[in-house]
Design a protein around this motif. Sequence first.
Motif, mmCIF file in Angstrom:
data_model
loop_
_atom_site.group_PDB
_atom_site.id
_atom_site.type_symbol
_atom_site.label_atom_id
_atom_site.label_comp_id
_atom_site.label_asym_id
_atom_site.label_seq_id
_atom_site.Cartn_x
_atom_site.Cartn_y
_atom_site.Cartn_z
ATOM 1 N N TYR A 200 0.563 -1.449 -0.010
ATOM 2 C CA TYR A 200 -0.424 -0.127 0.292
ATOM 3 C C TYR A 200 0.921 1.200 -0.346
ATOM 4 C CZ TYR A 200 -4.030 -3.151 0.546
ATOM 5 O OH TYR A 200 -4.444 -4.347 0.907
ATOM 6 N N GLY A 201 0.117 2.427 -0.811
ATOM 7 C CA GLY A 201 0.758 3.320 -0.983
ATOM 8 C C GLY A 201 0.727 3.748 -2.271
ATOM 9 N N MET A 202 1.355 5.125 -2.623
ATOM 10 C CA MET A 202 0.890 6.086 -3.915
ATOM 11 C C MET A 202 2.097 5.451 -4.115
ATOM 12 S SD MET A 202 -1.760 7.419 -4.150
ATOM 13 C CE MET A 202 -1.190 7.670 -5.700
ATOM 14 N N GLY A 203 3.143 5.849 -3.609
ATOM 15 C CA GLY A 203 5.307 4.871 -4.343
ATOM 16 C C GLY A 203 3.871 3.449 -4.878
ATOM 17 N N TYR A 204 3.828 2.585 -4.098
ATOM 18 C CA TYR A 204 4.188 1.375 -4.877
ATOM 19 C C TYR A 204 2.491 1.147 -5.563
ATOM 20 C CZ TYR A 204 2.072 -3.762 -4.788
ATOM 21 O OH TYR A 204 1.220 -4.815 -4.828
ATOM 22 N N TYR A 205 1.693 2.081 -5.665
ATOM 23 C CA TYR A 205 0.419 2.159 -6.282
ATOM 24 C C TYR A 205 1.149 3.003 -8.100
ATOM 25 C CZ TYR A 205 -3.534 2.984 -9.460
ATOM 26 O OH TYR A 205 -4.845 3.181 -9.752
ATOM 27 N N ILE A 206 2.139 3.138 -7.817
ATOM 28 C CA ILE A 206 2.487 3.799 -9.150
ATOM 29 C C ILE A 206 3.400 2.930 -10.458
ATOM 30 C CG2 ILE A 206 4.114 5.247 -10.298
ATOM 31 C CD1 ILE A 206 3.090 7.191 -8.234
ATOM 32 N N LEU A 207 4.982 2.230 -8.939
ATOM 33 C CA LEU A 207 5.689 0.951 -9.245
ATOM 34 C C LEU A 207 5.052 0.073 -9.619
ATOM 35 C CD1 LEU A 207 8.530 2.306 -6.883
ATOM 36 C CD2 LEU A 207 8.659 2.323 -9.238
ATOM 37 N N ASP A 208 3.739 -0.822 -8.941
ATOM 38 C CA ASP A 208 3.339 -2.038 -9.482
ATOM 39 C C ASP A 208 2.695 -1.367 -10.848
ATOM 40 O OD1 ASP A 208 2.409 -4.069 -9.207
ATOM 41 O OD2 ASP A 208 0.218 -2.924 -8.916
ATOM 42 N N ALA A 209 1.567 -0.254 -11.139
ATOM 43 C CA ALA A 209 1.590 -0.026 -12.527
ATOM 44 C C ALA A 209 2.452 -0.086 -13.540
ATOM 45 C CB ALA A 209 0.502 0.803 -12.629
ATOM 46 N N TRP A 210 3.856 0.396 -12.755
ATOM 47 C CA TRP A 210 4.812 0.464 -14.629
ATOM 48 C C TRP A 210 5.698 -0.910 -14.301
ATOM 49 C CZ3 TRP A 210 10.281 -0.243 -12.506
ATOM 50 C CH2 TRP A 210 11.209 0.028 -13.267
ATOM 51 N N SER A 211 5.619 -1.545 -13.070
ATOM 52 C CA SER A 211 6.351 -3.546 -13.591
ATOM 53 C C SER A 211 5.398 -4.416 -13.976
ATOM 54 C CB SER A 211 5.994 -3.821 -12.333
ATOM 55 O OG SER A 211 5.225 -3.975 -11.287
ATOM 56 N N ARG A 212 3.604 -3.975 -13.788
ATOM 57 C CA ARG A 212 3.011 -4.581 -15.274
ATOM 58 C C ARG A 212 2.364 -3.620 -16.627
ATOM 59 N NH1 ARG A 212 -1.524 -4.164 -13.237
ATOM 60 N NH2 ARG A 212 -1.249 -2.384 -11.810
ATOM 61 N N ILE A 213 3.387 -3.374 -16.713
ATOM 62 C CA ILE A 213 3.427 -1.778 -17.942
ATOM 63 C C ILE A 213 2.220 -1.182 -17.986
ATOM 64 C CG2 ILE A 213 3.538 -2.417 -20.664
ATOM 65 C CD1 ILE A 213 4.939 -4.389 -20.285
ATOM 66 N N ASN A 214 1.416 -0.870 -17.062
ATOM 67 C CA ASN A 214 -0.124 -0.754 -17.372
ATOM 68 C C ASN A 214 0.058 0.956 -17.105
ATOM 69 O OD1 ASN A 214 -2.883 0.614 -16.804
ATOM 70 N ND2 ASN A 214 -3.263 -1.185 -15.542
ATOM 71 N N TYR A 215 0.781 1.588 -18.684
ATOM 72 C CA TYR A 215 0.882 2.820 -18.475
ATOM 73 C C TYR A 215 -0.446 4.118 -17.949
ATOM 74 C CZ TYR A 215 4.767 0.955 -20.220
ATOM 75 O OH TYR A 215 6.270 0.569 -20.704
ATOM 76 N N ILE A 216 -1.738 3.312 -18.136
ATOM 77 C CA ILE A 216 -2.644 4.379 -17.917
ATOM 78 C C ILE A 216 -3.238 4.411 -16.533
ATOM 79 C CG2 ILE A 216 -4.970 4.483 -17.752
ATOM 80 C CD1 ILE A 216 -3.843 5.339 -20.322
ATOM 81 N N GLN A 217 -2.947 3.499 -15.353
ATOM 82 C CA GLN A 217 -2.811 3.122 -14.212
ATOM 83 C C GLN A 217 -1.682 4.033 -13.635
ATOM 84 O OE1 GLN A 217 -2.463 -0.549 -12.663
ATOM 85 N NE2 GLN A 217 -2.858 0.240 -10.432
ATOM 86 N N MET A 218 -0.841 4.122 -14.120
ATOM 87 C CA MET A 218 0.813 4.844 -13.557
ATOM 88 C C MET A 218 0.616 6.392 -13.600
ATOM 89 S SD MET A 218 4.814 4.697 -15.292
ATOM 90 C CE MET A 218 4.172 5.862 -17.229
ATOM 91 N N TYR A 219 0.230 6.369 -15.106
ATOM 92 C CA TYR A 219 -0.509 7.942 -14.649
ATOM 93 C C TYR A 219 -1.524 8.499 -14.216
ATOM 94 C CZ TYR A 219 3.159 10.011 -18.882
ATOM 95 O OH TYR A 219 4.059 9.354 -20.059
#
Length: 252
Positions: A200-219
């Motif tokens: 949990y955490g905003m940093g985790y949320y962004i990095l998790d989306a980046w690792s799954r190549i989910n750029y929409i969620q990352m942005y």
Amino acid sequence: MKSLAKQCLTFLKGFLLLNVIWLFFSFWLNMAVIPNPLKVYANFGSVFSDGIFYHIFYSLRRIFTGLFLSLVVGVPIGILMAYSKRANEYLYPLIYFSYPIPKTALLPIAMLLWGMRDGSKVVIIFCIIVFQVIVSVRDSVLHIDKALYQAVICSGGSRLQIIRHITVPAILPQLFTSIRVSLGTAVSILIFIEGYGTEYGMGYYILDAWSRINYIQMYLGILVISFVGFLLFIAMDLLIQKVCPWMKEASL
């Protein structure tokens, strides 16, 4: 309140300008890593199904815990350094040497001492804020007009009353300014310190989306963390206006 409205307007202008630049680069480069902002906003509702409020809660809990510990430790040390030449003689070289050290460089040590979970994350945020608190408090106390002390002493004021009626009001403006700057830094390093040992955490949320190549969620995560940072700035300005009404709105 004029200052608050002005800040909101400034934020809105910056937000619109950034989106124009973002849209331009998305058309120009035509890459998945820079999606069309309209496509990102069309999926904004997904952040709620992703439990974004849990991530915001965990990030804010780490930030405010680090901030609270920084004030508990930093304010007394700053006052002590200002009032005691001997304490300043011993502590100032330590502060002077430690202040420029990048605090994120201490992350491996914090992980070894306080583990991979919240302890090491809070320690890094504490290290970022506490030095600014100590320096701002010490400098604020040193710049207090000595005539103010004489006025309270001549009227029979105790040392505790001097601190309450002169020292604390004098340090508040600069202390709040340093906290406001430190909060921005603390938010910006969330991606770095929440990349391990947590779910949990905003940093985790962004990095998790980046690792799954989910750029929409990352942005979407980047947009949410930016908005949270802006709300923290607004909350701090409202607190300053409430606690320090003598400060001019133009200075906020």
